[in-house]
Design an enzyme around this catalytic site. Sequence first.
Site, PDB file in Angstrom:
ATOM      1  CB  ILE A   1      -0.563   0.196   1.322  1.00  0.00           C
ATOM      2  CG1 ILE A   1      -1.593  -1.319   1.608  1.00  0.00           C
ATOM      3  CG2 ILE A   1      -1.877   1.035   1.058  1.00  0.00           C
ATOM      4  CD1 ILE A   1      -2.579  -1.235   2.178  1.00  0.00           C
ATOM      5  CG  HIS A   2       2.919   2.976  -3.338  1.00  0.00           C
ATOM      6  ND1 HIS A   2       3.434   4.173  -4.017  1.00  0.00           N
ATOM      7  CD2 HIS A   2       2.187   1.948  -4.028  1.00  0.00           C
ATOM      8  CE1 HIS A   2       2.438   3.405  -5.627  1.00  0.00           C
ATOM      9  NE2 HIS A   2       2.135   2.129  -5.365  1.00  0.00           N
ATOM     10  CB  ALA A   3       2.315   7.401  -2.112  1.00  0.00           C
TER      11      ALA A   3
END
Lengths: 574, 88
Positions: free
Chosen positions: B14-16
């Site tokens: 779950i990145h930016a």
Amino acid sequence: MKEFKGIAASDGIAIASAFRLTEPDLSFKKRSITNASDEIKRLYAAIDVSKDELLTIQQRTLEDLGSNEAEVFKAHVAILSDPEMLKRVKSTIEKEKVNAEYALNKVTDGYIKIFNSMTDNEYIRQRSTDIRDVTKRVLSHLLGVPLVDPALIHHQVIIIAHDLTPSNTAQFVPTYVKGIVSDMGGRTSHSAIMSRSLEIPAVVGFKGDLSEIKNGDIVIADGSTGNVIVNPTDAQKDEYTQKQADYRQRKSKLAGFKYETTSSSDGKHPIIAANIGTLEDLGGAIENGAEGIGLFRTEFLYMDSNHLPTEDEQFKVYKTVLEKMHGKPVIIRTADIGGDKDLPYLDVPEEANPFLGYRAIRMSLDKPDIFRTQLRALLRASAFGNLSVMFPMITTINELKKAKNVMNQERIKLIREKVPVKPIKIGIMVEVPAAAILADQFANEVDFMSIGTNDLIQYIMAADRGNRMVSYLYQPYNPAVLRLIKHIIDACHDNNLPAYMCGEMAGDQTAIPILVGMGLNEFSMSASSILKSRALIKRLDSREMVTLANKAVTMASTSEEVTAFIRQATNHIQ
Amino acid sequence: MEKRQYNIIAETGIHARPATLLVQTASKFNSDITLEYQEKSVNLKSIMGVMSLGVGQSAAVTITADGDDEKEAIDAISETMKAEGLTE
């Protein structure tokens, strides 16, 4: 009116108002407060203004640069809307009775610490930069110190900056940024290279006090001579407007050479290729009639990102370049990171001598996971065009053998996975004197060599190319440099290998005649130098240049003598 | 109370961008919504909370919503996860 001198870094003339890109002073003191609710109100007011500002920036960035660039500002707004964070700042103000600046900084510092400690998660660590940026913005409003936002520039300007970082330039809108003046670096500094690939006139190594240029001052920056004039007289303005028109005319005349094959007057055909650093540069390379890509620096993949680029991300970029070049040769250099290029998500210790330290192939061989990912992406991309790969900063034969070995292992793995892989030519960038001296030995191990003059010259002369105090020692025409370059080219030719050059020297109009004389097979340069170099080579007789080159390496003892020889040999063609 | 489990398949976790969108989606609802990963639980309306979990590839996470619109909230969040390629 004031006149200054600097180093000419990127051709062209800019006339526009000054825009100072400076770091504001956001220092503050911890204060005790009595009325917490007033302090919280002050905090919320600053946050609201910051959010409004960010929405404007996000909107502008979206319109001018695209959704990828705008994404980061969306994240900034999200941080400022974080209910948990706001709760913590509020309760710090209430419980500790401290000022909003201190409370905000304390809470965000806490988050930054958590994020920085997540060593296994590079993209999250990069988020700490976002938190810091947002904190700065709110602090600037609490303190009443304006923040400078390049993304908010909406009229034509010349950027006045101490130094430019890639993240600064990522926010530049080419329509508005007409020129760059900075007091750091030389012709080969990163800001200079970037402005050439963006084709923005630039003067670097500004000799004078940059603070004498005020926001809104009219500035003339002549990127061809290094002259900077602040608040010019009407006569000067006219003079430079005329020069600007002349420059544009010359440029459009050169456009006629775009579709020509490079050829000397006696029919020798060296290739003129382009150095590119990003996919955006590729447009300029094609636009200027590059016959290939002689150097694709892959660092941007690592630097413009908040995480290590994945195999697929890299593969897509390499494939795009190969496809857009339609079978023309493309040399991709494996990552030259470390040293001066700091990557927030990669733990590279600071070094006293980054240019003599842990970087490029040295780091790649030490961090095989990162290296293998890049090699796999390159191997997979090879099916889509004419690909060569070169390794930067090779110093010993063993390093080269190790790198080739890793590449071979990945090739075999891919073939077993039934992924199409085409043969790839392997080369080294010759930029360390040790490799240059041993070029004849390296010739047994490679398909080509590419001379990286920017670093090679600074290593031969023992002079940091970014340091103004010793920039006089950065001498491409010094006979010592020329002898070593000739030695490399001869070693290649003796072994039936082509010799390429991808440093700034390859596009240097003074050096080209000598390099033609040495029989250099490919000149790879900034896109903006291609057409004038092709026009120059067309007027040169390679046999006369052989005589010139031999004279320069045997008879000259100084740079000045070499340039005098060059002038003599090329006088009749000017 | 609505509860659902997910397996994260995205290569970078779950990145930016997906995190921002998840938080935006969650913030539209009145329910209290939490994200749980490796026995740590954070407010899904807090971007920094979500980031501080450092959810990586093939992580198993649980999202819980509690409130008058808990059902709609979980549905909307599931949709965002899918649209962002976090889950299958």
